[in-house]
Design an enzyme around this catalytic site. Structure first.
Site, PDB file in Angstrom:
ATOM      1  N   HIS A 123      -7.493 -32.123 -32.212  1.00 28.13           N
ATOM      2  CA  HIS A 123      -8.256 -30.898 -31.975  1.00 28.13           C
ATOM      3  C   HIS A 123      -9.291 -31.079 -30.859  1.00 28.13           C
ATOM      4  CE1 HIS A 123      -6.150 -29.334 -35.317  1.00 28.13           C
ATOM      5  NE2 HIS A 123      -6.865 -29.911 -36.254  1.00 28.13           N
ATOM      6  N   LYS A 133       0.837  -1.207   0.000  1.00 22.62           N
ATOM      7  CA  LYS A 133       0.000   0.000   0.000  1.00 22.62           C
ATOM      8  C   LYS A 133       0.870   1.255   0.000  1.00 22.62           C
ATOM      9  CE  LYS A 133      -3.734   2.369   2.414  1.00 22.62           C
ATOM     10  NZ  LYS A 133      -4.836   2.253   3.390  1.00 22.62           N
TER      11      LYS A 133
END
Length: 506
Positions: free
Chosen positions: A271, A133
């Site tokens: 695939h 922070k």
């Protein structure tokens, strides 16, 4: 200048501490970290000495003190903050190096609940968040991989605000990942789901590209999952691609599901869609049957086998180009044979593991989460005059398991434990069926079993199947025209089983 070091992962911490000391930092530390850097000859002060307050509650309270967090959080350019810390005798802490209790490690060990709870870090995340922070004033370091770069930047006096913010980003990502694991743990333990869906993923590495070269991609893992792809071993070959991993997921899941029935199975896949699946008397037999089920589509695909591949099978597989070969194990002779094609990826997979009971789809900011389609189709209802015999019943069961892994609309035809044809991804069910017959004009379908992932809206599939000799059909049922299909089966001497369980895969 002061630096606070308190790490669970102690890789490189001695060298980092020495580097900071050489730059003039006063080192503060705790517990095992303090002992390790003191052993390395670094001058270090314990946090209890610094705060004047003892560690307590079995180590649960160590750094949670105003002298620590005040020294981290105060804004150096705000006069009221400076006056406050001065009034309370608080000194600036300029660098914080923290990593967290190994919650992930004990999670993987399936530790008892008490051990899990004790490995929830409190002080560490608080230190990280406080420092991140106030990143403009405090360097927050959470990754040992960054130690060398940080020391170099400090030595050169080149620690820019953008770099500080990058470290803060890493820090917040770290605590978010950590909290996501803890959230998942409590949800699993309570059997309840929160309205906040949090799932933490860790990057395993960048991929060369995604489905296409223009797409960036990376590979992430879910620490909460221990399934087929959690710890597979790469024995040979090029780096796995995005498409390889996507295909491998389907191949391993289908092979793993069949594995639980007993027997040896080979799954050929292209695939993300099965192209040939077979049960065999041996690994070689299973592969050969799988290959001949569709010797065109399998080229350049993936093969998964739930047994040990021997030299004979490896030599047979080497006759064509395969991207990935995944098996339970490989003989030394098989690996020597595969080494002739060094780019082929050879993977060792544990098919005894359980699949993941969750399926997630990301839709442009919306996320769909569902249970995985894992339930057995055990509610068979024979609705025709003719019942399937034992061999047909086994083929029907086999066909439906394969059907679950084929894109909808899906049709799978099987005979004697081998797929004769797989039709999927069609917008019409009859087209899925016709594609099988059109693509396999020389196959004898007499006495075969057919599975459909969803109901027949018309009797056209039954009538088309009967022309080619299909003798048994399994489907979920549920159409308002089910009786039309049943009637057609009775006319053609075909048995039909309804399961009441649909298997759409979109």
């Amino acid at each position: 200048m002061k630096a606070l070091l308190s790490v669970t992962d102690k890789r490189g911490i001695e060298e980092f501490a020495k580097g900071l000391e050489a730059l003039g930092y006063e080192i503060l530390s705790t517990g095992g970290t303090l002992a390790k850097i003191k052993e390395a000859g670094v001058s270090v002060k314990g946090i209890e000495e610094y705060t004047g307050f003892p560690e307590m509650l079995e180590g649960r309270v160590k750094t949670l003190h105003p002298k620590v967090h005040g020294g981290i959080l105060y804004k150096r350019d705000v006069s009221s903050h400076v006056e406050t810390v001065k009034e309370h005798g608080i000194e600036a802490i300029d660098l914080v190096c923290v990593n967290l209790y190994d919650f992930e490690g004990v999670l993987k060990q399936k530790a008892p609940r008490e051990a899990m709870i004790e490995n929830i870090d409190i002080g560490g995340p608080t230190l990280i968040r406080s420092s991140a922070k106030n990143y403009k004033n405090v360097l927050i370091v959470t990754d040992p991989e960054d130690y060398e770069e940080i020391l170099t930047k400090l030595q050169k006096g080149e620690v820019e605000e953008e770099y500080r913010m990058e470290l803060a980003m890493k820090a917040f990502s770290n605590t978010a990942y950590y909290d996501a694991m803890i959230s998942r743990y409590f949800q699993e333990e309570t059997g309840k789901k929160s309205k906040y869906f949090t799932i933490g993923m860790k990057e395993e590495g960048k991929l060369r590209y995604g489905e296409n070269p223009k797409q960036e991609a990376a590979h992430y893992t879910d620490p909460y999952v221990d399934s087929y792809l959690s710890d597979f071993e790469i024995l040979q070959g090029k780096e796995l691609s995005f498409n390889n991993l996507n295909d491998l997921n389907t191949a391993a899941a289908l092979c793993g599901e069949l594995h639980k029935q007993g027997g040896v199975y080979a799954v050929g896949l292209k695939h993300a869609t099965p192209c040939g699946v077979a049960k065999g008397e041996s690994v070689y037999d299973a592969y050969e049957k799988c290959f001949h089920a569709d010797d065109v589509s399998i080229f350049g695909g993936i093969v998964a086998i739930n047994g040990t591949i021997n030299e004979k099978t490896a030599a047979k597989m080497n006759e064509i180009f395969l991207e990935v070969i995944a098996a339970k194990d490989f003989s030394e002779e098989a690996l020597k044979e595969f080494s002739k094609k060094k780019n082929t990826r050879i993977l060792k997979i544990d098919f005894d593991k359980m699949p993941v009971d969750m399926d997630i789809k990301y839709l442009n900011g919306e996320v769909l989460v569902q249970q995985a389609d894992l339930e057995e189709d055990d509610k068979w209802e024979v609705v025709t005059k003719k019942s399937p015999d034992i061999e047909e019943s086994l083929d029907l069961q086999f066909a439906m398991k394969v059907c679950k892994y084929v894109k909808s609309n899906a049709i799978v035809i099987v005979k004697d434990g081998v797929t004769l044809g797989i039709g999927g991804g069609q917008t019409s069910r009859i087209w899925a069926l016709e594609s099988i017959f059109n693509n396999h004009p020389d196959v004898d379908f007499t006495g075969s079993a057919l599975a459909s992932d969803a109901f027949f809206p018309f009797d056209d599939c039954v009538r088309e199947a009967s022309k080619h000799g299909v003798s048994a059909i399994i489907q979920p049922g549920g159409s308002i025209k089910d009786q039309d299909s049943v009637k057609a089966c009775d006319e053609k001497g075909i048995s039909m089983v309804l399961t009441g369980s649909r298997h759409f895969k979109h």
